[in-house]
Design an enzyme around this catalytic site. Structure first.
Site, PDB file in Angstrom:
ATOM      1  N   LYS A  69       0.848  -1.208   0.000  1.00 24.49           N
ATOM      2  CA  LYS A  69       0.000   0.000   0.000  1.00 24.49           C
ATOM      3  C   LYS A  69       0.869   1.237   0.000  1.00 24.49           C
ATOM      4  O   LYS A  69       1.862   1.321   0.731  1.00 24.49           O
ATOM      5  CB  LYS A  69      -0.881  -0.003   1.265  1.00 24.49           C
ATOM      6  CG  LYS A  69      -1.775   1.209   1.412  1.00 24.49           C
ATOM      7  CD  LYS A  69      -3.215   0.883   1.065  1.00 24.49           C
ATOM      8  CE  LYS A  69      -4.077   2.129   0.924  1.00 24.49           C
ATOM      9  NZ  LYS A  69      -3.785   2.873  -0.326  1.00 24.49           N
ATOM     10  N   LYS A  93       5.841   2.935   8.014  1.00 25.08           N
ATOM     11  CA  LYS A  93       4.685   3.740   8.433  1.00 25.08           C
ATOM     12  C   LYS A  93       3.485   2.844   8.735  1.00 25.08           C
ATOM     13  O   LYS A  93       2.833   2.981   9.777  1.00 25.08           O
ATOM     14  CB  LYS A  93       4.334   4.729   7.315  1.00 25.08           C
ATOM     15  CG  LYS A  93       3.305   5.767   7.690  1.00 25.08           C
ATOM     16  CD  LYS A  93       2.900   6.615   6.482  1.00 25.08           C
ATOM     17  CE  LYS A  93       4.072   7.350   5.860  1.00 25.08           C
ATOM     18  NZ  LYS A  93       3.632   8.260   4.760  1.00 25.08           N
ATOM     19  N   LYS A 105       5.229   2.328  -3.254  1.00 22.55           N
ATOM     20  CA  LYS A 105       5.143   3.719  -3.705  1.00 22.55           C
ATOM     21  C   LYS A 105       5.244   3.756  -5.212  1.00 22.55           C
ATOM     22  O   LYS A 105       5.868   2.875  -5.818  1.00 22.55           O
ATOM     23  CB  LYS A 105       6.318   4.528  -3.122  1.00 22.55           C
ATOM     24  CG  LYS A 105       6.052   6.018  -3.106  1.00 22.55           C
ATOM     25  CD  LYS A 105       5.048   6.361  -2.025  1.00 22.55           C
ATOM     26  CE  LYS A 105       5.008   7.803  -1.671  1.00 22.55           C
ATOM     27  NZ  LYS A 105       4.401   7.957  -0.327  1.00 22.55           N
ATOM     28  N   THR A 189      -4.422  13.370   6.262  1.00 26.60           N
ATOM     29  CA  THR A 189      -3.004  13.478   6.645  1.00 26.60           C
ATOM     30  C   THR A 189      -2.831  14.679   7.575  1.00 26.60           C
ATOM     31  O   THR A 189      -2.181  14.576   8.625  1.00 26.60           O
ATOM     32  CB  THR A 189      -2.116  13.610   5.395  1.00 26.60           C
ATOM     33  OG1 THR A 189      -2.432  12.541   4.510  1.00 26.60           O
ATOM     34  CG2 THR A 189      -0.648  13.548   5.761  1.00 26.60           C
ATOM     35  N   ASN A 220      -1.467  19.419  -0.543  1.00 30.11           N
ATOM     36  CA  ASN A 220      -2.455  18.568   0.134  1.00 30.11           C
ATOM     37  C   ASN A 220      -2.213  18.540   1.642  1.00 30.11           C
ATOM     38  O   ASN A 220      -3.123  18.725   2.450  1.00 30.11           O
ATOM     39  CB  ASN A 220      -2.330  17.107  -0.332  1.00 30.11           C
ATOM     40  CG  ASN A 220      -2.844  16.915  -1.754  1.00 30.11           C
ATOM     41  OD1 ASN A 220      -3.537  17.775  -2.273  1.00 30.11           O
ATOM     42  ND2 ASN A 220      -2.477  15.798  -2.367  1.00 30.11           N
ATOM     43  N   SER A 348      -7.048   5.878   4.401  1.00 27.29           N
ATOM     44  CA  SER A 348      -7.092   5.008   3.212  1.00 27.29           C
ATOM     45  C   SER A 348      -7.500   3.595   3.623  1.00 27.29           C
ATOM     46  O   SER A 348      -8.285   2.932   2.935  1.00 27.29           O
ATOM     47  CB  SER A 348      -5.708   4.921   2.545  1.00 27.29           C
ATOM     48  OG  SER A 348      -5.522   5.935   1.603  1.00 27.29           O
TER      49      SER A 348
HETATM   50  N1  GLU Z   1       0.684   9.063   0.013  1.00 25.05           N
HETATM   51  C1  GLU Z   1       0.306   8.926   1.389  1.00 25.05           C
HETATM   52  C2  GLU Z   1       1.524   8.568   2.235  1.00 25.05           C
HETATM   53  O1  GLU Z   1       2.652   8.838   1.870  1.00 25.05           O
HETATM   54  C3  GLU Z   1      -0.864   7.983   1.585  1.00 25.05           C
HETATM   55  C4  GLU Z   1      -0.668   6.604   1.049  1.00 25.05           C
HETATM   56  C5  GLU Z   1      -1.955   5.759   1.050  1.00 25.05           C
HETATM   57  O2  GLU Z   1      -2.997   6.254   1.418  1.00 25.05           O
HETATM   58  O3  GLU Z   1      -1.848   4.598   0.645  1.00 25.05           O
HETATM   59  O4  GLU Z   1       1.409   8.100   3.341  1.00 25.05           O
END
Ligand code: GLU
Length: 417
Positions: A69, A93, A105, A189, A220, A348
């Site tokens: 994810k 994370k 990613k 976030t 964002n 998410s």
């Molecule tokens: N891009 C966000 C992050 O760096 C969210 C990633 C997601 O929701 O999967 O944590």
């Protein structure tokens, strides 16, 4: 900072955590590289009829606790190594937040702000066609990241469903409400950062009501945190972005600043404020400093200038290891990315659960309450590690994440105990 440096720094941070925890070298060997990275060339027809290609990547790091994810960014400075380092950070994370996911990613080298929307849409669709075999609701679930949003997710979802004959919308999160998104995902976030800032203030004995906050970045994340932290009673006194910076001792009107940025493309020129450089922002005598732009911003010399007692990382990887050492030596509370900005992926996760439950809707209130619980519990767990090992919150977060991953790897038989 180059993508390669970022990758090596991230590897080194993981290696140090494995060693300190006394886990076997096998744990580091599994975590030091992504499982796989796909490279995709995307051909696009430009408005003048010519063909242009864009290069993109999707990196899947380690799936100890569940499917991969992580978000997808569109940015000119994307590199393979940067995407891989960011995938590693997602694994950590997700472990800190206790989510049933591994880390991934994606990134495409392009500047969406300088391209017509029709080209951005073709890039989004071409990217998904390139990686459709590696993503899915139970294999790898992408989401927005820098310069991508619910609109981009809509195009990507559509392309995935068409090209795979699938019907499960849970392959992407960060979708619009209409397409199965969840209440509060766009601001999640920022809200998560506000919750951990509240916890950090409690520990540090700083009163959040009236606390002075400086934010680098107004995308964002920066925008979301400015709104959320203001609603918790703090005062945003300074904001910088790529166009410039604004400072107001009595606090900025965040709603007006947001409107201004939507109309003018950046904070520069916002009326009734003093201009400010990035350098000045980092050196402001504020209570909380929030870097919410890109990686590599707080280097050792920058860290020397910081006067805020609390630094909360909104961006991914905004502090170099040398910068982090300076903050630790100076006794500054440093809440790292893998804890602080985990609110996005946590909501998410709620969206994914909502989708997997046949679309049973969560209310905004439930989302916020659950997010608060996840963030507060993760903060407490990281703090416990930082106290047990007598290290900074940043190091505590890495120790906590790597310990959870190592335990999972032992339990699954990937490495000996
Ligand atoms: N891009 C966000 C992050 O760096 C969210 C990633 C997601 O929701 O999967 O944590």
């Amino acid at each position: 900072m180059t993508g390669q440096e970022f990758f090596r720094d991230t590897q080194e941070t993981i290696r140090a955590a494995v060693a300190k925890l006394g886990h076997s070298e096998g744990v580091y060997k599994v975590l030091r590289n992504p499982r796989r990275t796909l490279e995709v060339h995307i051909a696009v027809t430009m408005p003048d009829g010519s063909v242009e290609t864009f290069l993109g990547y999707r990196s899947q790091h380690a799936a100890v606790f569940g499917p991969y994810k992580g978000g997808i960014r569109f940015h000119p400075s994307v590199t393979k190594e940067e995407v891989e380092a960011l995938a590693m950070l997602m694994t950590l994370k997700n472990a800190v937040l206790g989510l049933p996911y591994g880390g991934a990613k994606g990134g495409v080298i392009c500047d969406p702000n300088a391209l017509p929307l029709s080209v951005v849409e073709q890039i989004a669709r071409g990217y998904v066609r390139g990686l459709r075999d590696m993503i899915g609701p139970e294999t790898d679930i992408p989401a927005p990241d820098v310069n991508t949003n619910a609109r981009v997710m809509g195009w990507m979802l559509d392309e995935y469903l068409k090209s795979t004959n699938a019907i499960n919308f849970s392959v992407f999160t960060g979708k619009s409400l209409n397409l199965g998104g969840i209440e509060g995902r766009a601001g999640a976030t920022g809200l998560g950062i506000a919750y951990v800032t509240r916890e950090a203030c409690k520990v540090r004995g700083v009163e959040l009501k009236g606390a002075r906050v400086a934010i680098q970045g107004f995308g964002n994340v920066g925008r979301g945190v400015a709104h959320a932290i203001t609603s918790l009673g703090a005062k945003v006194v300074a904001v910088t972005d790529i166009t410039g910076g604004v400072y107001r001792e009595e606090g900025l009107d965040v709603a007006k600043l947001t409107e201004y940025v939507q109309a003018h493309g950046g904070v520069a020129g916002f009326p009734g404020v003093e201009p400010l450089t990035n350098e000045q922002l980092f050196a402001l005598p504020v209570d909380v400093l929030i870097p919410a732009a890109l990686e590599g911003q707080i280097t050792a010399p920058v860290a020397e200038q910081i006067k805020a007692p609390i630094v909360v990382e909104g961006a991914n990887g905004p502090t170099t290891p040398e910068g982090a050492q300076v903050l630790a030596d100076r006794g500054i509370m440093h809440v790292p990315d893998i804890l602080a900005n985990g609110g996005g992926v946590t909501v998410s996760y709620f969206e994914w659960v909502q989708g997997q439950q046949g679309g049973l809707r969560w209310s905004a209130e439930t989302v916020h309450r659950q997010l608060d619980t996840y963030m507060t519990e993760a903060f407490a767990a990281v703090r416990a590690y930082s106290q047990r090992y007598n290290v900074s919150m940043r190091e505590g977060a890495y120790l906590y994440a790597v310990d959870r991953l190592a335990t999972g790897m032992i339990e699954r038989g990937w490495v000996p105990s």
